[in-house]
Design a protein around this motif. Structure first.
Motif, PDB file in Angstrom:
ATOM      1  N   ASP A   1      15.348 -14.800 -12.102  1.00 21.71           N
ATOM      2  CA  ASP A   1      14.939 -14.166 -10.839  1.00 21.71           C
ATOM      3  C   ASP A   1      13.843 -13.134 -11.070  1.00 21.71           C
ATOM      4  O   ASP A   1      12.874 -13.050 -10.308  1.00 21.71           O
ATOM      5  CB  ASP A   1      16.136 -13.506 -10.146  1.00 21.71           C
ATOM      6  N   ARG A   2      13.985 -12.337 -12.138  1.00 17.99           N
ATOM      7  CA  ARG A   2      12.984 -11.311 -12.450  1.00 17.99           C
ATOM      8  C   ARG A   2      11.633 -11.963 -12.745  1.00 17.99           C
ATOM      9  O   ARG A   2      10.597 -11.531 -12.236  1.00 17.99           O
ATOM     10  CB  ARG A   2      13.429 -10.468 -13.642  1.00 17.99           C
ATOM     11  N   LYS A   3      11.649 -13.030 -13.541  1.00 20.82           N
ATOM     12  CA  LYS A   3      10.401 -13.734 -13.862  1.00 20.82           C
ATOM     13  C   LYS A   3       9.778 -14.349 -12.619  1.00 20.82           C
ATOM     14  O   LYS A   3       8.557 -14.334 -12.452  1.00 20.82           O
ATOM     15  CB  LYS A   3      10.648 -14.811 -14.921  1.00 20.82           C
ATOM     16  N   TYR A   4      10.618 -14.869 -11.736  1.00 26.05           N
ATOM     17  CA  TYR A   4      10.110 -15.463 -10.509  1.00 26.05           C
ATOM     18  C   TYR A   4       9.491 -14.401  -9.615  1.00 26.05           C
ATOM     19  O   TYR A   4       8.401 -14.606  -9.058  1.00 26.05           O
ATOM     20  CB  TYR A   4      11.239 -16.194  -9.771  1.00 26.05           C
ATOM     21  N   GLU A   5      10.151 -13.260  -9.489  1.00 25.91           N
ATOM     22  CA  GLU A   5       9.596 -12.162  -8.689  1.00 25.91           C
ATOM     23  C   GLU A   5       8.262 -11.698  -9.275  1.00 25.91           C
ATOM     24  O   GLU A   5       7.311 -11.417  -8.531  1.00 25.91           O
ATOM     25  CB  GLU A   5      10.586 -10.995  -8.618  1.00 25.91           C
ATOM     26  N   GLU A   6       8.197 -11.626 -10.588  1.00 23.33           N
ATOM     27  CA  GLU A   6       6.961 -11.242 -11.268  1.00 23.33           C
ATOM     28  C   GLU A   6       5.857 -12.270 -10.981  1.00 23.33           C
ATOM     29  O   GLU A   6       4.717 -11.923 -10.699  1.00 23.33           O
ATOM     30  CB  GLU A   6       7.231 -11.153 -12.770  1.00 23.33           C
ATOM     31  N   PHE A   7       6.223 -13.533 -11.039  1.00 26.73           N
ATOM     32  CA  PHE A   7       5.275 -14.600 -10.738  1.00 26.73           C
ATOM     33  C   PHE A   7       4.758 -14.474  -9.307  1.00 26.73           C
ATOM     34  O   PHE A   7       3.545 -14.555  -9.065  1.00 26.73           O
ATOM     35  CB  PHE A   7       5.942 -15.974 -10.937  1.00 26.73           C
TER      36      PHE A   7
ATOM     37  N   GLU B   1      19.644 -13.558 -13.618  1.00 32.94           N
ATOM     38  CA  GLU B   1      18.896 -12.344 -13.308  1.00 32.94           C
ATOM     39  C   GLU B   1      17.532 -12.354 -13.994  1.00 32.94           C
ATOM     40  O   GLU B   1      16.533 -11.933 -13.405  1.00 32.94           O
ATOM     41  CB  GLU B   1      19.694 -11.105 -13.716  1.00 32.94           C
ATOM     42  N   GLU B   2      17.463 -12.835 -15.221  1.00 30.00           N
ATOM     43  CA  GLU B   2      16.187 -12.922 -15.943  1.00 30.00           C
ATOM     44  C   GLU B   2      15.251 -13.928 -15.276  1.00 30.00           C
ATOM     45  O   GLU B   2      14.057 -13.681 -15.131  1.00 30.00           O
ATOM     46  CB  GLU B   2      16.438 -13.301 -17.413  1.00 30.00           C
TER      47      GLU B   2
ATOM     48  N   ILE C   1      29.362 -14.017 -17.396  1.00 35.12           N
ATOM     49  CA  ILE C   1      28.482 -12.862 -17.599  1.00 35.12           C
ATOM     50  C   ILE C   1      27.154 -13.304 -18.195  1.00 35.12           C
ATOM     51  O   ILE C   1      26.085 -12.873 -17.756  1.00 35.12           O
ATOM     52  CB  ILE C   1      29.176 -11.799 -18.480  1.00 35.12           C
ATOM     53  N   THR C   2      27.209 -14.202 -19.176  1.00 33.61           N
ATOM     54  CA  THR C   2      25.987 -14.729 -19.795  1.00 33.61           C
ATOM     55  C   THR C   2      25.140 -15.478 -18.773  1.00 33.61           C
ATOM     56  O   THR C   2      23.921 -15.295 -18.703  1.00 33.61           O
ATOM     57  CB  THR C   2      26.345 -15.659 -20.979  1.00 33.61           C
ATOM     58  N   ILE C   3      25.784 -16.304 -17.966  1.00 34.75           N
ATOM     59  CA  ILE C   3      25.069 -17.071 -16.939  1.00 34.75           C
ATOM     60  C   ILE C   3      24.440 -16.126 -15.920  1.00 34.75           C
ATOM     61  O   ILE C   3      23.293 -16.322 -15.501  1.00 34.75           O
ATOM     62  CB  ILE C   3      26.019 -18.081 -16.260  1.00 34.75           C
TER      63      ILE C   3
END
Length: 90
Positions: free
Chosen positions: A78-84, A75-76, A68-70
């Motif tokens: 991936d979110r940062k990459y999408e934002e980038f 997901e975090e 779950i932690t991994i």
């Protein structure tokens, strides 16, 4: 050397929760596999079987927590990459 190769059933049973928390997901799964193999290949008395069952459940719970932690970390990322990518495209 795999962590499970250094653990016999008695050592696995004596693992404290603090020690279990320090194990990696892979190490946890190796120990669970070791327990499974003991169930398949040996005739343990019922008391030892229930101890092993309880330890296996604890190991599985810790492994699930690590997954779950991994997953949250991925997901975090991936979110940062999408934002980038969004910022690069603008």
């Amino acid at each position: 050397m795999k962590v499970a190769e250094t653990y016999d059933i008695e050592k696995i049973l004596s693992l404290a929760e603090e020690e279990i928390n320090k194990l990696t997901f892979k190490e946890l799964m190796e120990l669970i596999d070791t327990i499974k193999n003991y169930f398949i290949s040996s005739e343990l008395d019922i008391e030892k079987q229930i101890e092993l069952y309880a330890k296996a459940i604890l190991l599985l719970t810790k492994a699930r927590e690590k997954l779950i932690t991994i997953k949250k970390q991925k997901e975090e990322i991936d979110r940062k990459y999408e934002e980038f990518l969004k910022n690069v495209e603008e």
